[in-house]
Each structure stands twice: as C-alpha cells, then as structure tokens.
Design a protein around this motif. Structure first.
Motif, mmCIF file in Angstrom:
data_model
loop_
_atom_site.group_PDB
_atom_site.id
_atom_site.type_symbol
_atom_site.label_atom_id
_atom_site.label_comp_id
_atom_site.label_asym_id
_atom_site.label_seq_id
_atom_site.Cartn_x
_atom_site.Cartn_y
_atom_site.Cartn_z
ATOM 1 N N THR A 110 0.815 -1.208 0.000
ATOM 2 C CA THR A 110 0.000 0.000 0.000
ATOM 3 C C THR A 110 0.847 1.257 0.000
ATOM 4 O O THR A 110 2.016 1.248 0.389
ATOM 5 C CB THR A 110 -0.926 0.007 1.230
ATOM 6 N N THR A 111 0.226 2.326 -0.423
ATOM 7 C CA THR A 111 0.843 3.656 -0.323
ATOM 8 C C THR A 111 0.093 4.519 0.670
ATOM 9 O O THR A 111 0.297 5.733 0.741
ATOM 10 C CB THR A 111 0.826 4.347 -1.707
ATOM 11 N N ASN A 112 -0.798 3.878 1.427
ATOM 12 C CA ASN A 112 -1.630 4.644 2.353
ATOM 13 C C ASN A 112 -0.899 5.003 3.640
ATOM 14 O O ASN A 112 -1.283 5.928 4.334
ATOM 15 C CB ASN A 112 -2.907 3.851 2.705
ATOM 16 N N SER A 113 0.143 4.237 3.981
ATOM 17 C CA SER A 113 0.863 4.501 5.218
ATOM 18 C C SER A 113 1.844 5.646 4.994
ATOM 19 O O SER A 113 2.866 5.483 4.323
ATOM 20 C CB SER A 113 1.606 3.238 5.690
ATOM 21 N N THR A 114 1.504 6.798 5.580
ATOM 22 C CA THR A 114 2.357 7.967 5.402
ATOM 23 C C THR A 114 3.755 7.726 5.961
ATOM 24 O O THR A 114 4.765 8.076 5.343
ATOM 25 C CB THR A 114 1.732 9.189 6.080
ATOM 26 N N ALA A 115 3.803 7.092 7.136
ATOM 27 C CA ALA A 115 5.093 6.838 7.770
ATOM 28 C C ALA A 115 5.929 5.882 6.933
ATOM 29 O O ALA A 115 7.140 6.059 6.794
ATOM 30 C CB ALA A 115 4.871 6.270 9.172
ATOM 31 N N TYR A 116 5.280 4.889 6.358
ATOM 32 C CA TYR A 116 6.009 3.903 5.563
ATOM 33 C C TYR A 116 6.586 4.545 4.301
ATOM 34 O O TYR A 116 7.764 4.368 3.978
ATOM 35 C CB TYR A 116 5.085 2.748 5.190
ATOM 36 N N ILE A 117 5.742 5.290 3.574
ATOM 37 C CA ILE A 117 6.189 5.914 2.339
ATOM 38 C C ILE A 117 7.262 6.952 2.624
ATOM 39 O O ILE A 117 8.241 7.097 1.889
ATOM 40 C CB ILE A 117 5.006 6.535 1.592
ATOM 41 N N ALA A 118 7.095 7.703 3.716
ATOM 42 C CA ALA A 118 8.112 8.683 4.081
ATOM 43 C C ALA A 118 9.447 8.013 4.352
ATOM 44 O O ALA A 118 10.512 8.521 3.961
ATOM 45 C CB ALA A 118 7.651 9.477 5.297
ATOM 46 N N ALA A 119 9.390 6.859 5.008
ATOM 47 C CA ALA A 119 10.627 6.144 5.321
ATOM 48 C C ALA A 119 11.333 5.696 4.057
ATOM 49 O O ALA A 119 12.567 5.727 3.970
ATOM 50 C CB ALA A 119 10.325 4.940 6.210
ATOM 51 N N VAL A 120 10.564 5.282 3.048
ATOM 52 C CA VAL A 120 11.156 4.864 1.778
ATOM 53 C C VAL A 120 11.741 6.063 1.042
ATOM 54 O O VAL A 120 12.838 5.998 0.474
ATOM 55 C CB VAL A 120 10.111 4.144 0.907
ATOM 56 N N THR A 121 11.022 7.185 1.060
ATOM 57 C CA THR A 121 11.527 8.394 0.413
ATOM 58 C C THR A 121 12.813 8.868 1.075
ATOM 59 O O THR A 121 13.772 9.271 0.397
ATOM 60 C CB THR A 121 10.470 9.504 0.475
ATOM 61 N N GLN A 122 12.845 8.815 2.395
ATOM 62 C CA GLN A 122 14.031 9.250 3.136
ATOM 63 C C GLN A 122 15.204 8.294 2.939
ATOM 64 O O GLN A 122 16.364 8.692 3.098
ATOM 65 C CB GLN A 122 13.683 9.371 4.621
ATOM 66 N N LEU A 123 14.881 7.056 2.563
ATOM 67 C CA LEU A 123 15.949 6.081 2.327
ATOM 68 C C LEU A 123 16.905 6.569 1.243
ATOM 69 O O LEU A 123 18.127 6.445 1.371
ATOM 70 C CB LEU A 123 15.337 4.734 1.931
ATOM 71 N N ALA A 124 16.340 7.143 0.175
ATOM 72 C CA ALA A 124 17.172 7.612 -0.942
ATOM 73 C C ALA A 124 18.033 8.798 -0.551
ATOM 74 O O ALA A 124 19.005 9.109 -1.242
ATOM 75 C CB ALA A 124 16.287 7.979 -2.124
ATOM 76 N N ALA A 125 17.686 9.473 0.558
ATOM 77 C CA ALA A 125 18.470 10.621 1.020
ATOM 78 C C ALA A 125 19.278 10.271 2.262
ATOM 79 O O ALA A 125 19.653 11.155 3.029
ATOM 80 C CB ALA A 125 17.536 11.788 1.323
#
Length: 998
Positions: free
Chosen positions: A906-921
């Motif tokens: 899912t993409t509904n978990s804001t915390a999960y998606i944020a963690a993936v986005t922050q992974l690249a940084a």
C-alpha cells in the motif's frame, strides 16, 4: 687442358672471395634517422671507420664474405654480412633501459631519466593482450591517479575517465574530462556521449546504457602508445585545454626495412561477469502474500494477478533470459609496411564485430583503414609525415538495455502467444512486453576521420621549424523505428520513428620554432609556437509520428506529423606558447612553459588567459658522494608548480539566447528567452603542485617512485540562484569556490629474473587520493546546498543517518538530529563520501623460451550505491517487481532485527512511504563497493625464428587472452564498478587468435 679447366674452376670461388671491394652504406635507427658517430669494424680485424653526420660510412679493402660490426652509444650492436654489391643499410635498435624509454610530452619527446613532469605510458604490448573495442578500457587500473569506469557492458558503451579527481561543481561529466589528442590533433568529440536517441532526454529507460562512446571508432590495433599527462609541468603548455590532464594517443609509425605484411586475427566469446541473484517463484510469491497480510488487504485479480491469475508454478530467470546469452566477437587486422631511410610507409585495415548478450540479432561492427607516410629529403633537412585514418561503425544494438527488465516477476506470463506474436495481456490484465524492444529497430552509423600533416625543416644546425596541421571529423546518424507490432494494440499509439544526426569537426594549425644548443655541460632547448583551432558541431533530431504503414517508417517524408529540432555551435581557440628546457651536467634539470589562451566561450572582455608552469629536477645519483656504491643506481627528485585554466562551460552561455515556444500569437509561433546575458564570467583557474622521488636500485632492476600532488581549482563557474521574478532560476557566473585534490601516487617495477631464456617482471601502482571543497561562500543559499559541504569531498554523502529497521514498527528509521520529532534537511549529517580510498593494479609478465604469460589485477577501495538505492521505485512487496535475495532479511514481527523493512503493498501509510523516500536521502543506499578483479590474463607462443625462416615467415605467434575473469567483492549489488542494478555489467571475454608476418 681438362686438368687446367678443373683447376680454374676450383680457384674461381677462392679468387672471388679474395676479391677486394669497398663497402659503402649508412647507419640509421628504427625511425629512419641517421646515427652519426657510429663505429663500423670489419669482423675479425682491427680495420674500422666512423659514420659521418648523415650516418654514411665507407670501409675499403674488404672481401665479399666479410661481415661488419656496427655499434653506437645508446644502441644495440649489430652484425651485418656483406653483399655482392657492397652497399649496406644498417638499422640499429636502441639500447633501451627503463629510464631511457621515450616519453611523449607536449610538442616533443623526452626520456624518463630527464623528464621533469609526470607522464604515464601504456604501450602497444599492453594493448595487444586485451581484446577491446574501446582503447580507453585498456587503462583500467594501470595508471596511478587515473580512475576508469565503464558505464555498461553493452557494445560501444561509454567509458568515463578521471585524472586526479573531480573539480567541476556542475553535474555535467564533461567538465572533468581531460584533453584527448591523436597524433597531435585534438579529438573533436572528446569523451562525450555521442548518441541522442539513447539519452535520457529521449528515452529514460535507455539512459542505463550510457550512450555511445566516440572512442569505439578508434582501432586499438592502430595505437602505438597512450601517454597520460598529469601535473602542471606536463600539461600547462596546453593551457586551458590541459586543466583536467591530457591523453596523448600515438598511432603506429612507419619503420624502414624490408616490406612486411602482417595479419592479426582473433575470435572469442563473452558473457556477463557477475549475475544479480533474484528471488525464485516461491520466494517471490511469499513476499507478495506477506505484503498483503501485513497490510490486511485481500489480493484480487486487479491488484495481484501474479498471485491469482498467473501460473504460480512457473519460473523464469529473467537475468538468464534477457542478459544471459553468449556474445561473440571477431577481429582481423592487416598491415603492410616498409621503406628505407628516406621514405617509409604503413598501410593498415581492420574489421571488428561484436554481438550482444541480449536475445536477438544485435551487433556492433567497425571497419577501419589508416595510412602513414614519412619522407625525409636526402639532406635530412626536410621531412614530411602524413597521417590519415578512417573508421566507420554500425551499431545495431538494442536501444534499451534489457537489464532494466530483469526484475519482472518470475511467474510473468509467456511473452509470445501460440502464433509467435508478442502478448500484451493475460486474463484481461494488460502488461508491457519488454521483448517489444527486439522489434524496434535501432541503427547508429558513426564515422570518424583523422588527418594530419607534420612538416619539419632544419633551418640551421641549432634551429628547426615544424608545422603541425590536421582535421578531425566525427559524424553520427541514428534511426529508431517503432513498428505496429512493437506497440500495445490496446493503446492509441500509431507507428513512429526517431531520427537524429550529429556532426562534429575541427581543424588545427600549430607552427613551431625550436632552438637547441649545447655549451659544454649545458644543454638548452627553446620552443616557440602558436595554435589556431576551430571546432563546429551540428545536431538535428526529428520525430516522425502517426505512420500509416510500417513500410514507411524509414522515411521522414512519409510521416503525417514531424516534430524536429536542431542546433549549431562554433568554437574558436587561439594561443601562443613557449617552453625553455635546460640540462646542466646531465643532473640539474629546469623546464619553464607559458601559454596565452583565447577562447570564444567567454565575453569580449574575458576571452584571454595566461597560464604557465615551472619544473625542477635533480638527478642526485650523479653526484660524487653516491658514485662509489652499487645499490642505488638512479635517484631523482623532481617538483613542479603551475597554473592551468578551463573553458569547459559550453558555447554561447555568456549570451542571452532565445528558443521556440508552444505559445502562438496571431497563429504564429513565438520565441521565449532561454538564457540570461552575462559577459562577465571568465576562466576557471587550476593551480597544480607536485613533488616526487624516483629511485632505481641494483642497476635499475628495482625501480620505485612516489609522488605527492595538490591541485586547487578556483574561480569556479557555478549556477548562481536568481529570484523567480527574473523568470530564471539561475545564471552562470564565477564564484570564489575552491576545490582541492591531493594524493599520493606510488609506482614499483621489478625485474625479478632476467636470463637468456627466462624473464619475469612485476609492476605495482597505487593511488591514495583526497578530494575536498575548501571554500564556497554563500553555499547555504545556493542550489548546491544539499549537494556539497565545505571541508568535504564533492562526492560527499550528506543526508539522514540510517539507524536500521525499527524493531517495534518494522519501518526504516533515521536519526532525528534536533530531536523535534520531524525529519527534514536540518537533520542531514556528513556520512562519508564515495571517493576511492585507494586504487591501483598489479601486473606480472613472464617469458619462458617461446612462451609469454601476463596477468593484471585491478583493485579499488570505495563506497558505492547498493541495491537499496532501487527501493524507492521498487518497494519490496508493493508492485509486481522481483527483488534481490537480500530482501529475505526483512522485518516480520515486533522485536525482529532486520535490514529490510516489512513488506507492504500500500501507499496509504504515510510513515512507511516517508521512510522509503528518506531512504534515498540517507547513507543506507551506500555500502562497501571495494573489489579486486582479475582484469586481464594472456598467454602466447611464438614459433622459433629458425623454423619461421624455413616457412618464409618473419614471425608467427598464437595467442589466448581473457578479460574480466572474476572479482572478489562484498558489494551488495550487481557490479561494484558501475553500481547500477539495472545496467548490464562488464562482460567476461575469452579470445584466441593468431598473428603472423612475412
């Protein structure tokens, strides 16, 4: 009477042998130049003479069966038999030690013994052991201070080289490229990628192939040597063009002697050297099911056809299917050479064909021809050398690297239907078919022409004049056709085509005056010259859309809709240069060089810049206090300091320029500004310092050198931020940013065994570099604020500190530096860099009788992007993407210690998606990318000379070589060199061949 006749018959040979004749001849070296003061002795006697300044000699009172012994300082002694005419040409080979080897420097030559600059050389012998399409690939790990990175294993792929670190703050790689010169003529394309249709702008997926390298048109078999000039003493005379180092490529020379025809042919196979290990079907399905379970979502045919619709017992290894084939390569080279001391010629031609590891019939072929003519006037005061080479390459390789698709689900539907047509759906679920790329015809025809004329004229005993002039032309023509069968029928797309053309050419004229004089123990050389250069580049790109028939795709005129663009650039460059070289007592060395450059890339008030360098050398092993010892045979200290510049900013960037706009006024297309006017920016300035120590031990059987360098690049050209009200985000200007590259370079060579039948030599080189941004005023307010940090490398890892997977939540976690509960750029930290800590190579060469063996190992210690760098686009469990085996170490329940966060769909978990986005940084996407690679292994056997002579052959040898055999690495990805999971890794190549001449 009969007895008298018999006696006369027996006496005639004796009388013939006793006949007195006079031998006349000349002595020349391998380049055809006269060897003056050579000593000629009649073998077995004390009768001798000395050759004059033209190398001519006369030796009277000899017999027909006599032989002469010819010797000269710096040359190997030769024994030459007399002939019936008494006319002899003796060719002496140089007696070359490591220190007396010729070094190609700017506008001349020197030797390692007397050179004050830093020049590294790759010889034709080293090139011959490597079956390569691109000569730049031969530099891997062999030159201290030089990093070579191959972008892809695809035929003709680009190769990046960087001499002594990065200096440019711009993202363009060309700002760090060295100057490439072939036989004195600048190579117009340089090392820039020449493909337009394989660039990210036209095809984002195809960017992984890295475009096409213009050096794929340079035949390695035509190259005599490659010299890399690094420090200021070696490069400052090239001024701004030498700011990032200089690569001099010298093609093979015509040599005097008997006419020689040489054939060199080899064939071989290639496969990928490293394979990505992906999940099998059961592991993949487990990942997907676990992701749905973690999210509490029931899979449906719409969101999980791989679980409910596709065959769950099917397994396809797309690594093997898409990039696991064997590629073949074949090469044949023919050459004809010969001549005498006055006129020499070399004619050569070659053909190379290399297929790809992708499924289908894809190949890159190259045909080349070259000619080199040298003529010396009988007086030896005038010489002409004409060089011309032409190469044409046809690249039918697939435009998109199929490595992009290796992460398809292992139970993906069959890609063809029962009739052999491409499938685009199964069970009502549509999908993109990667094998559509096989039907999309791509063809690139590249041509390269190099011509040069060198005129040398001896004006007086001390003064000579040279005129070097030449022209280089590079042309590229690309075509990509997309027939209806390669397009999804469910889409509204109609057949279309892409066309692109590229033309780059340049001419150069360089007159030079050289003055040489010797006063007792002082040798003086003065050089004065000028440069006039002009380059032109033209590009065009046309897209033909909405074709009604596949048969018309190759015709632009048949396209109902055409969209095109073109550009034209002109570059002019002028310079005056001078060099003064002095040697005192063959031990004290001084080299001064200066250059004034003018470039059309700057505004009218800033077009000229002054550059120069000074180099010192002291051969202290010549001093009296070191004469009575046998350990140290050679010792030299050298040092240099100089200033070079750079104008690698592109053309016309100081002007305000305009471009077409889609907006219209009164049904007419309009124009809009594309760049702001700024005539005030000028030359970047590179200040280079180096000091080095060179030592030879035991008659130079062991040789060691160590060099420390410091390069500071200031007055950097950067994009300066502008307020949005100006309509532009930035403008190019000089800034007081200062970039420093320092490092240690070590080189060790050893002649371990040297006998008549056995020899063994070893070469080791290593570099310890350091890159640092020393100053950047206003960095935090610039567009570079999240890319660079003062005091750190330009390759700094600056971002979130990765703390691993939170055992409680199963989500990636990062350090909240200011403990405010939010993660943003204020939490960025300095976390290292991706610069090599050290790199180098180890080579061994062994000769036993007629056998030759060589091996070369490359090594590099570094950090690099790992497989986690792909997670932002392909989150494990979300979407139908296969994953590396490493994702099995994932979080499953509270308390788990894992490296991969919990699977999700899912993409509904804001915390999960944020963690993936922050992974690249974060620093999570970087890990150890060090490797030790057996880069090259070669062996050959030569036919004994006596047997070859009976077969009417000059020489014959059989060769076997291998490239990229294996790597030792802990890298968490496909290949530690190009560090991209979806890029074809370098290929392992094994070839066998034969070479003979007669």
């Amino acid at each position: 009477m009969k007895q008298l006749i018999y006696c006369l018959a027996l006496l005639c040979p004796l009388l013939s042998n006793c006949q007195q004749i006079t031998i006349k001849g000349n002595v020349i070296n391998e380049e055809g130049n006269p060897v003056s003061a050579a000593t000629i002795i009649l073998k077995g006697t004390t009768i001798s003479t000395v050759a004059n300044a033209k190398g001519e000699f006369t030796l009277p009172n000899t017999k027909l069966n006599d032989s002469i012994i010819v010797s000269a300082i710096g040359y190997q002694t030769a024994v030459e038999p007399n002939n019936m005419r008494g006319l002899i040409t003796v060719i002496l080979k140089r007696k070359v030690t490591q220190l007396d080897e010729t070094v190609i420097i700017a506008y001349g030559t020197s030797t390692k013994r007397f050179n004050t600059g830093n020049v590294a050389t790759i010889t034709t012998a080293q090139l011959a052991t490597q079956p390569l399409l691109n000569p730049l690939a031969a530099l891997h790990g062999r030159v201290p201070g030089l990093v070579v990175t191959q972008s892809s294993g695809a035929p003709g792929a680009a190769i990046k080289i960087e001499i002594r670190g990065r200096t440019s703050l711009e993202s363009s790689a060309s700002g760090n490229d060295p100057l490439f010169i072939i036989d004195g003529i600048p190579f117009s394309p340089g090392n820039e990628v020449v493909s337009q249709l394989r660039s990210s702008a036209n095809n984002p997926r195809s960017a992984s192939q890295g475009g096409l390298s213009p050096f794929a048109l340079i035949n390695p078999a035509d190259i005599e040597r490659i010299d890399i000039l690094k420090d200021a003493d070696a490069t400052a005379i090239y001024g701004s063009r030498g700011a990032n180092g200089v690569v001099l490529i010298t093609t093979k020379q015509a040599k005097p002697g008997r006419t020689l025809f040489t054939v060199n042919a080899y064939t071989g196979i290639s496969r990928i050297a490293t394979k990505a290990e992906l999940l099998n079907t059961q592991q993949y399905l487990q990942m997907r099911r676990e992701a749905f379970a973690n999210d509490g979502i029931a899979p449906t045919i719409a969101n999980a056809p791989d679980l409910l619709l596709w065959d769950t017992s099917r397994y396809r290894n797309f690594v093997n299917d898409f990039i696991g084939n064997s590629a073949s390569n074949s090469n044949i080279q023919l050459s004809l050479s010969g001549g005498n001391s006055n006129t020499r010629f070399l004619l050569g031609t070659g053909f190379n064909r290399e297929t790809a590891v992708f499924p289908g019939s894809f190949a890159a072929s190259r045909a080349s021809a070259n000619i080199k003519l040298t003529h010396n006037a009988p007086s030896q005061k005038l010489s002409l050398t004409f060089t011309a080479s032409y190469a044409a390459a046809v690249n039918n390789s697939i435009k998109t690297d199929l490595s992009t698709y290796i992460n398809l689900p292992p139970n993906f539907p069959a890609l063809y239907d029962a009739q052999g047509n491409l499938k685009w759906s199964e069970g009502g679920v549509s999908f993109a078919n990667p094998l559509a790329e096989q039907l999309r015809s791509y063809k690139a025809i590249n041509e390269n022409l190099n011509t040069g004329l060198l005129l040398s004229l001896v004006l007086t005993k001390a003064l000579s004049f040279k005129l070097n002039t030449g022209y280089n032309l590079f042309r590229s023509n690309e075509r990509s056709l997309h027939p209806a069968a390669s397009l999804d029928p469910a889409s509204s797309s109609l057949p279309f085509s892409n066309f692109a053309g590229n033309r780059m050419g340049g001419f150069i004229i360089e007159p030079q005056l050289e003055y040489q004089r010797k006063w007792k123990q002082l040798r003086f050389t003065g050089l004065l010259g000028a440069t006039a250069q002009q380059n032109a580049a033209e590009t065009e790109s046309v897209n033909g859309l909405n074709y009604s028939s596949d048969l018309l795709l190759a015709s632009m005129a048949a396209a109902p809709l055409l969209i095109g663009s073109n550009s034209e650039n002109r570059y002019r460059y002028t310079a005056l240069f001078t060099r003064l070289t002095m040697q005192l007592n063959n031990r004290y060395l001084l080299n001064l060089s200066a250059r004034r450059d003018g470039s059309s890339r700057f505004g009218p008030g800033n077009r000229f810049g002054n550059f120069g360098a000074i180099g010192f050398g002291w051969i202290f092993s010549k001093e009296k206090f070191l004469q009575n010892q046998s350990i140290l045979s050679f010792g030299k200290w050298r040092s240099s300091y100089g200033i070079t510049g750079s104008d690698q900013v592109g053309d016309y960037r100081y002007l305000d320029t305009w471009q077409n706009t889609a907006l219209t006024y009164l049904n007419a297309n309009g124009l809009q500004p594309s760049r702001l006017f700024n005539p005030n920016y000028g030359w970047e300035v590179n200040k280079k310092f180096e000091t080095a120590l060179e030592l030879g031990f035991f008659n130079d059987q062991l040789f060691f050198s160590v060099a420390w360098f410091q390069n500071r690049s200031g007055n950097r050209l950067v994009n300066y931020s502008l307020p949005a009200i100006t309509g532009f985000s930035s403008v190019l200007r000089n800034w007081d940013a200062l970039v420093q590259n320092t490092g240690w370079e070590f080189l060790f060579t050893s002649q371990n065994i040297q006998t008549a039948k056995i020899s063994w030599s070893t070469t080791v080189n290593m570099t310890l570099p350091q890159n640092k941004l020393l100053a950047f005023p206003g960095l935090d307010a610039s567009p570079y604020r999240n890319n660079y940090r003062v005091g750190q490398s330009l390759s700094v890892i600056y971002g979130f500190r990765y703390l691993g997977v939170d055992p409680a939540t199963g989500i990636y976690s990062y350090q909240d530096l200011d403990s405010n509960g939010l993660l943003n750029t204020s939490d960025y930290q300095l976390l290292g860099n991706t610069d090599p800590v050290f790199y180098g190579g180890v080579g061994n060469s062994v000769s036993i009788g007629q056998f030759r063996f060589s091996c070369f190992v490359e090594f590099r210690k570094q950090q690099g992007r790992n497989y986690l760098a792909t997670q932002a686009a392909t989150i494990p469990g979300r979407g139908m993407f296969n994953q590396p085996l490493l994702v099995l170490d994932r979080w499953q329940k509270p308390g788990d210690i894992a490296t991969i966060q919990r699977y999700t769909t899912t993409t509904n978990s804001t915390a999960y998606i944020a963690a993936v986005t922050q992974l690249a940084a974060s620093n999570a996407i970087f890990s150890d990318a060090s490797f030790i690679r057996l880069k090259n292994l070669a062996c050959s056997w030569s036919l004994p000379q006596a047997i070859a002579a009976k077969m009417k052959l000059q020489a014959l040898s059989i060769q076997l070589s291998a490239q990229n055999l294996f790597s030792i690495t802990r890298y968490a990805g496909a290949d530690p060199e190009n560090q991209n999971f979806f890029v074809l890794p370098p290929l392992r190549t094994v070839t066998g061949g034969i070479q003979f001449s007669f």
